[in-house]
Design an enzyme around this catalytic site. Structure first.
Site, PDB file in Angstrom:
ATOM      1  N   HIS A 247     -26.127   5.402  -9.732  1.00  0.00           N
ATOM      2  CA  HIS A 247     -25.646   4.462 -10.740  1.00  0.00           C
ATOM      3  C   HIS A 247     -25.335   4.895 -12.058  1.00  0.00           C
ATOM      4  CE1 HIS A 247     -26.080   0.584 -12.718  1.00  0.00           C
ATOM      5  NE2 HIS A 247     -26.780   1.053 -13.307  1.00  0.00           N
TER       6      HIS A 247
ATOM      7  N   GLU B 281       4.949   1.592  -6.738  1.00  0.00           N
ATOM      8  CA  GLU B 281       4.547   2.881  -7.496  1.00  0.00           C
ATOM      9  C   GLU B 281       5.816   3.043  -8.560  1.00  0.00           C
ATOM     10  OE1 GLU B 281       1.543   5.480  -4.767  1.00  0.00           O
ATOM     11  OE2 GLU B 281       3.520   6.314  -5.398  1.00  0.00           O
TER      12      GLU B 281
ATOM     13  N   LYS C  94       3.304  11.102  -8.808  1.00  0.00           N
ATOM     14  CA  LYS C  94       1.906  10.877  -9.263  1.00  0.00           C
ATOM     15  C   LYS C  94       1.882  11.395 -11.028  1.00  0.00           C
ATOM     16  CE  LYS C  94       1.400   9.062  -6.456  1.00  0.00           C
ATOM     17  NZ  LYS C  94       2.231   8.857  -4.843  1.00  0.00           N
TER      18      LYS C  94
ATOM     19  N   ASP D 187       6.474  13.082   9.359  1.00  0.00           N
ATOM     20  CA  ASP D 187       7.288  11.834   9.170  1.00  0.00           C
ATOM     21  C   ASP D 187       8.224  11.954  10.434  1.00  0.00           C
ATOM     22  OD1 ASP D 187       5.888  11.225   6.933  1.00  0.00           O
ATOM     23  OD2 ASP D 187       7.761  11.328   5.668  1.00  0.00           O
TER      24      ASP D 187
ATOM     25  N   GLY E 178      10.726  16.130   8.632  1.00  0.00           N
ATOM     26  CA  GLY E 178      10.374  15.069   7.653  1.00  0.00           C
ATOM     27  C   GLY E 178      11.493  13.810   7.784  1.00  0.00           C
TER      28      GLY E 178
ATOM     29  N   LEU F 133       2.724   9.730   5.609  1.00  0.00           N
ATOM     30  CA  LEU F 133       1.708  10.452   4.674  1.00  0.00           C
ATOM     31  C   LEU F 133       1.746  11.686   4.659  1.00  0.00           C
ATOM     32  CD1 LEU F 133      -0.865   7.446   5.264  1.00  0.00           C
ATOM     33  CD2 LEU F 133       0.617   7.909   3.022  1.00  0.00           C
TER      34      LEU F 133
ATOM     35  N   GLY G 159      12.207   2.024   2.960  1.00  0.00           N
ATOM     36  CA  GLY G 159      11.626   2.793   4.374  1.00  0.00           C
ATOM     37  C   GLY G 159      12.305   4.280   4.529  1.00  0.00           C
TER      38      GLY G 159
ATOM     39  N   HIS H 285      -0.758  13.832   4.134  1.00  0.00           N
ATOM     40  CA  HIS H 285      -2.408  14.578   4.707  1.00  0.00           C
ATOM     41  C   HIS H 285      -2.121  14.026   6.423  1.00  0.00           C
ATOM     42  CE1 HIS H 285      -2.552  10.455   2.983  1.00  0.00           C
ATOM     43  NE2 HIS H 285      -3.500  10.307   3.978  1.00  0.00           N
TER      44      HIS H 285
HETATM   45  P1  FAD Z   1       8.851  16.516   4.729  1.00  0.00           P
HETATM   46  O1  FAD Z   1       7.816  16.540   3.356  1.00  0.00           O
HETATM   47  O2  FAD Z   1       9.956  15.666   4.547  1.00  0.00           O
HETATM   48  O3  FAD Z   1       9.512  18.095   4.775  1.00  0.00           O
HETATM   49  C1  FAD Z   1      10.255  18.357   5.654  1.00  0.00           C
HETATM   50  C2  FAD Z   1      11.179  19.632   5.246  1.00  0.00           C
HETATM   51  O4  FAD Z   1      11.810  20.025   6.468  1.00  0.00           O
HETATM   52  C3  FAD Z   1      11.649  19.414   4.195  1.00  0.00           C
HETATM   53  O5  FAD Z   1      11.544  20.295   3.240  1.00  0.00           O
HETATM   54  C4  FAD Z   1      13.359  19.610   4.602  1.00  0.00           C
HETATM   55  O6  FAD Z   1      14.170  20.251   3.690  1.00  0.00           O
HETATM   56  C5  FAD Z   1      13.090  20.540   5.788  1.00  0.00           C
HETATM   57  N1  FAD Z   1      14.185  20.340   6.994  1.00  0.00           N
HETATM   58  C6  FAD Z   1      14.780  19.231   7.447  1.00  0.00           C
HETATM   59  N2  FAD Z   1      15.616  19.800   8.231  1.00  0.00           N
HETATM   60  C7  FAD Z   1      15.763  20.952   8.358  1.00  0.00           C
HETATM   61  C8  FAD Z   1      16.432  21.926   9.108  1.00  0.00           C
HETATM   62  N3  FAD Z   1      17.330  21.613  10.208  1.00  0.00           N
HETATM   63  N4  FAD Z   1      16.056  23.287   9.070  1.00  0.00           N
HETATM   64  C9  FAD Z   1      15.106  23.694   7.933  1.00  0.00           C
HETATM   65  N5  FAD Z   1      14.539  22.747   7.290  1.00  0.00           N
HETATM   66  C10 FAD Z   1      14.767  21.373   7.481  1.00  0.00           C
HETATM   67  N6  FAD Z   1       2.726  10.474   0.736  1.00  0.00           N
HETATM   68  C11 FAD Z   1       1.140  10.696   0.728  1.00  0.00           C
HETATM   69  O7  FAD Z   1       0.638  10.983   1.457  1.00  0.00           O
HETATM   70  N7  FAD Z   1       0.939  10.284  -0.621  1.00  0.00           N
HETATM   71  C12 FAD Z   1       1.717  10.090  -1.781  1.00  0.00           C
HETATM   72  O8  FAD Z   1       1.163   9.729  -2.849  1.00  0.00           O
HETATM   73  C13 FAD Z   1       2.974   9.910  -1.461  1.00  0.00           C
HETATM   74  N8  FAD Z   1       4.036   9.632  -2.416  1.00  0.00           N
HETATM   75  C14 FAD Z   1       5.255   9.669  -2.063  1.00  0.00           C
HETATM   76  C15 FAD Z   1       6.288   9.261  -2.811  1.00  0.00           C
HETATM   77  C16 FAD Z   1       7.456   9.245  -2.862  1.00  0.00           C
HETATM   78  C17 FAD Z   1       8.485   8.876  -3.915  1.00  0.00           C
HETATM   79  C18 FAD Z   1       8.049   9.641  -1.489  1.00  0.00           C
HETATM   80  C19 FAD Z   1       9.381   9.736  -1.150  1.00  0.00           C
HETATM   81  C20 FAD Z   1       7.068   9.985  -0.446  1.00  0.00           C
HETATM   82  C21 FAD Z   1       5.734   9.826  -0.778  1.00  0.00           C
HETATM   83  N9  FAD Z   1       4.727  10.393   0.121  1.00  0.00           N
HETATM   84  C22 FAD Z   1       3.379  10.226  -0.222  1.00  0.00           C
HETATM   85  C23 FAD Z   1       4.975  10.491   1.544  1.00  0.00           C
HETATM   86  C24 FAD Z   1       5.121  12.260   1.854  1.00  0.00           C
HETATM   87  O9  FAD Z   1       5.966  12.822   0.938  1.00  0.00           O
HETATM   88  C25 FAD Z   1       5.745  12.268   3.199  1.00  0.00           C
HETATM   89  O10 FAD Z   1       4.926  11.936   4.090  1.00  0.00           O
HETATM   90  C26 FAD Z   1       5.423  14.014   3.786  1.00  0.00           C
HETATM   91  O11 FAD Z   1       6.135  14.802   2.710  1.00  0.00           O
HETATM   92  C27 FAD Z   1       5.697  14.203   4.809  1.00  0.00           C
HETATM   93  O12 FAD Z   1       5.789  15.611   5.070  1.00  0.00           O
HETATM   94  P2  FAD Z   1       6.304  16.222   6.324  1.00  0.00           P
HETATM   95  O13 FAD Z   1       6.053  17.707   6.386  1.00  0.00           O
HETATM   96  O14 FAD Z   1       6.547  15.422   7.524  1.00  0.00           O
HETATM   97  O15 FAD Z   1       8.127  16.469   5.875  1.00  0.00           O
END
Ligand code: FAD
Length: 463
Positions: free
Chosen positions: A440, A186, A50, A309, A143, A316, A268, A318
């Site tokens: 408005h 994007e 962003k 994720d 994630g 996403l 993806g 949120h």
């Molecule tokens: P993640 O954010 O992937 O976090 C998982 C964490 O777990 C990581 O920090 C990782 O290091 C850690 N981890 C993994 N395995 C282990 C382990 N064995 N031990 C300890 N730690 C571990 N979403 C939106 O809603 N709006 C957006 O505008 C948007 N833009 C995006 C732009 C890009 C370029 C990308 C790539 C993604 C975007 N997303 C956006 C998607 C969003 O980033 C994800 O949906 C979100 O981060 C998922 O959150 P999460 O907590 O599930 O996982």
């Protein structure tokens, strides 16, 4: 061995929010993060992308301001400074997450976590030190990462992923993006605004698969006006190194070769479920590796939950946070309001924002629907902003009068969608949605007009 009520694996928007909520509920909590506080979202996802989108949007606006009587001279792009601002914002947020976790009393451990069994985790620190923790409950929030294709591997130099694309040293002259989903469009917009020749190759018949087709098609036409080339129904067969550049072979609706300096693979994301010891903990995954959960985010191992994720669905930030809050509340014996509407936003210009069912999805479900639309070119605020492109679309169930989908292509669509999310969360009827008087001149008037138009009673439009 330290014992906790809850051990969270992964400190992305799913994990860190869950850990904070758990301590608010009185649970003794530990969070383990292997790489970056704030996860993909804060470090290599939502926030850095962003920053680049906002800065390049400003550039685009300035480059196109002559028709508004503002002529600019000698505009200069300092890519390094744009990158530095992005890094500063990321640092501020990732430090903020650590501050919040600490202040809430969450134990923070840096390392890679792996299940020993369904009650214990082994944590391997970056210095290879091992420690074990036990907990009553576990939350997997690990994630995902960018997917690769069997015939196209990411080498991080010529064939890059979204993380590389956020921090390129130089602006590529020619960028080919495999995929025209949210991330592909994007990042394509960022580089097109910076002067790159950008081509997106998408295997599906429309960009933004899963989005309301009318909205996605209208966005594609706008992006094409901005210089992006988008080839639909086409697939990349091969990426070859030729001289100092790349030749990309494409087949399908577009058949031929395209030269590029960089190829961004944006097809993806895959879940981070390997090396977690899930088998030892009795946690089942489906064939692509996503963790299987029931409607309470509980895995096949009853004290282990998974969110974000890593369980698939809409990827996403949120959604991950909301699921984490729900999961932790369920562990604490509360009954959260599950399955709330989740909006998705694409931060192109114009932006796309959607919540609920698309028109096609509603029809596939056999619902008897009414659909109302309103173009932003008939909205006073949009015109005064010089942003007439796009439309708002409201879908309601004709039998129950419930609002079941709202889709927007237009300025600040990502902010506007909040009112539709609120309406749908409260279960608003179309009538209630129409009754709310908007100020408005605001963009939100287009949403009310769209809802009125579904009954042929919009005022600033002849239905
Ligand atoms: P993640 O954010 O992937 O976090 C998982 C964490 O777990 C990581 O920090 C990782 O290091 C850690 N981890 C993994 N395995 C282990 C382990 N064995 N031990 C300890 N730690 C571990 N979403 C939106 O809603 N709006 C957006 O505008 C948007 N833009 C995006 C732009 C890009 C370029 C990308 C790539 C993604 C975007 N997303 C956006 C998607 C969003 O980033 C994800 O949906 C979100 O981060 C998922 O959150 P999460 O907590 O599930 O996982």
């Amino acid at each position: 061995m330290a014992n906790y009520n809850l051990a969270v694996i992964g400190a992305g928007p799913g994990g860190y929010v869950s850990a904070i909520r758990a301590t608010q509920l009185g649970m003794k909590t530990v969070i383990v993060e292997k790489e970056f506080w704030g996860g993909v979202c804060l470090n290599v996802g939502c926030i850095p992308s962003k920053c680049l989108l906002e800065d390049t949007h400003l550039l685009y606006e300035l480059n196109n301001s002559a028709e508004r009587g503002i002529k600019t001279k000698g505009l200069e792009v300092r890519w390094e400074e744009i990158q530095m601002r992005k890094e500063k914002v990321v640092k501020q947020f990732t430090e903020g997450v650590q501050f919040l976790l600490k202040k809430n009393g969450v134990d923070m451990k840096i390392g890679s976590a792996r299940f020993v069994d369904s009650g214990r985790l082994k944590i391997i620190s970056p210095a290879e030190h091992e420690a074990e923790v036990s907990a009553d409950f576990f939350l997997i929030a690990t994630g995902g990462r960018p997917a690769e294709l069997p015939h196209i591997k990411i080498d991080h130099e010529f064939v890059i992923d979204s993380t590389d694309a956020l921090s390129l040293k130089e602006i590529p002259k020619k960028l080919l993006i495999i995929g025209a989903g949210a991330i592909g469009l994007e990042l394509g917009s960022v580089y097109a605004r910076l002067g790159s020749e950008v081509v997106n190759v998408e295997i599906m018949p429309e960009c933004l698969p899963g989005t309301d087709k009318e909205i996605a098609g209208a966005l594609r036409r706008e992006l094409e006006k901005q210089g992006l080339k988008i080839h639909l129904d086409s697939k990349v067969d091969e990426v070859q190194m030729k001289g100092k550049g790349l030749t990309v072979k494409v087949s399908g609706k577009f058949n031929g070769e395209i030269s590029a300096d960089k190829v961004l693979l944006s097809v993806g994301r895959v879940p981070n479920t390997e090396n977690l010891g899930l088998e030892r903990a009795g946690v089942n995954v489906e064939k692509r590796g996503f963790i299987l959960v029931n409607e309470n985010f509980q895995t096949s191992s009853p004290n282990i939950y998974a969110i974000g994720d890593v369980i698939g669905g809409k990827q996403l930030a949120h959604k991950a946070s909301y699921e984490g809050e729900c999961a932790v509340e369920i562990m604490a014996g509360h009954k959260p309001y599950l399955h709330r509407p989740i909006a998705g936003v694409v931060y192109t210009s114009p932006e796309v924002a959607s919540v609920g069912l698309s028109e096609d999805e509603a029809k596939e479900k056999g619902l008897n629907i009414k659909v109302g639309k309103f173009l932003f070119r008939a909205n006073g605020r949009a015109l005064s902003m010089n942003a007439p492109a796009g439309l708002a679309k409201v879908i309601a169930n004709r039998d129950t009068d419930e609002v079941i989908g709202v889709h927007i292509l237009g300025p600040y669509a990502g902010e506007l969608i909040a009112e539709a999310v609120m309406a749908m969360t409260l279960g608003a009827s179309l009538e209630e949605y129409q009754l709310a008087v908007r100020a408005h001149p605001t963009l939100s008037e287009a949403l009310r007009e769209a809802s009125l138009s579904s009954e042929k009673r919009a005022i600033h439009k002849v239905d």
